[in-house]
Motif scaffolding. Structure first.
Motif, PDB file in Angstrom:
ATOM      1  N   TYR A  70       0.487  -1.448  -0.034  1.00  0.00           N
ATOM      2  CA  TYR A  70      -0.112  -0.188   0.056  1.00  0.00           C
ATOM      3  C   TYR A  70       0.868   1.779  -0.035  1.00  0.00           C
ATOM      4  N   ASP A  71       0.815   1.930  -1.057  1.00  0.00           N
ATOM      5  CA  ASP A  71       1.487   3.400  -0.728  1.00  0.00           C
ATOM      6  C   ASP A  71       0.283   4.292  -1.672  1.00  0.00           C
ATOM      7  N   PRO A  72       1.033   5.755  -1.465  1.00  0.00           N
ATOM      8  CA  PRO A  72       0.074   7.489  -1.144  1.00  0.00           C
ATOM      9  C   PRO A  72      -1.006   6.736  -2.952  1.00  0.00           C
ATOM     10  N   GLU A  73      -0.342   5.961  -3.932  1.00  0.00           N
ATOM     11  CA  GLU A  73      -1.387   6.206  -4.087  1.00  0.00           C
ATOM     12  C   GLU A  73      -2.082   4.905  -4.894  1.00  0.00           C
ATOM     13  N   THR A  74      -2.322   4.348  -3.932  1.00  0.00           N
ATOM     14  CA  THR A  74      -3.587   2.191  -4.064  1.00  0.00           C
ATOM     15  C   THR A  74      -4.932   2.799  -4.247  1.00  0.00           C
ATOM     16  N   PRO A  75      -5.026   2.470  -5.630  1.00  0.00           N
ATOM     17  CA  PRO A  75      -7.035   2.663  -5.424  1.00  0.00           C
ATOM     18  C   PRO A  75      -7.399   1.918  -4.337  1.00  0.00           C
TER      19      PRO A  75
END
Length: 127
Positions: free
Chosen positions: A47-52
């Motif tokens: 999970y990174d900042p751009e994970t939908p």
């Protein structure tokens, strides 16, 4: 060494009026229940900042299963049946849900601050 992650979403202390009970004074009118739902499901690799959002489960699905997702006009004799319905709803909604725990407290029967109720934990059946 392999990493084993577990991710659990939770909606806690949701107050819902549900037709439930077996005694004559309980039937025919909704009772206030306090419901907590926890759903453990398959975890994304990262999970990174751009994970939908679709890489996770929307916690509003848990809230819906424990409130608007309960059938209107249906009288559940046992709160265990309410918990069962919530579990099954979440399993049907998303194959990634691996386990569901539902805690239900019957608010109307408490005389003080005690919590009287049940907790149902169900693992997804194999297959």
């Amino acid at each position: 060494m392999t990493q084993t992650d577990s991710l659990t979403l939770e909606v806690a202390d949701l107050d819902v009026d549900v037709l439930t009970g077996i005694y004559s004074e309980e039937t025919g009118k909704p009772q206030p229940l306090r419901i907590t739902v926890r759903a453990r499901y398959d975890v994304a690799d990262r999970y990174d900042p751009e994970t939908p959002l679709d890489a996770s489960k929307n916690y509003m699905d848990l809230k819906h299963a424990a409130s608007e997702g309960l059938p209107k006009g249906v009288h559940f004799k046992l709160i265990e049946a309410v918990a069962d319905h919530i579990c099954e709803t979440l399993f049907v909604q998303d194959a990634r849900v691996q386990a569901v725990t539902v805690k239900i407290v019957k608010l109307a029967i408490a005389e003080g601050n005690e919590q009287i109720g049940i907790t149902l934990h169900r693992e997804r059946p194999d297959g």
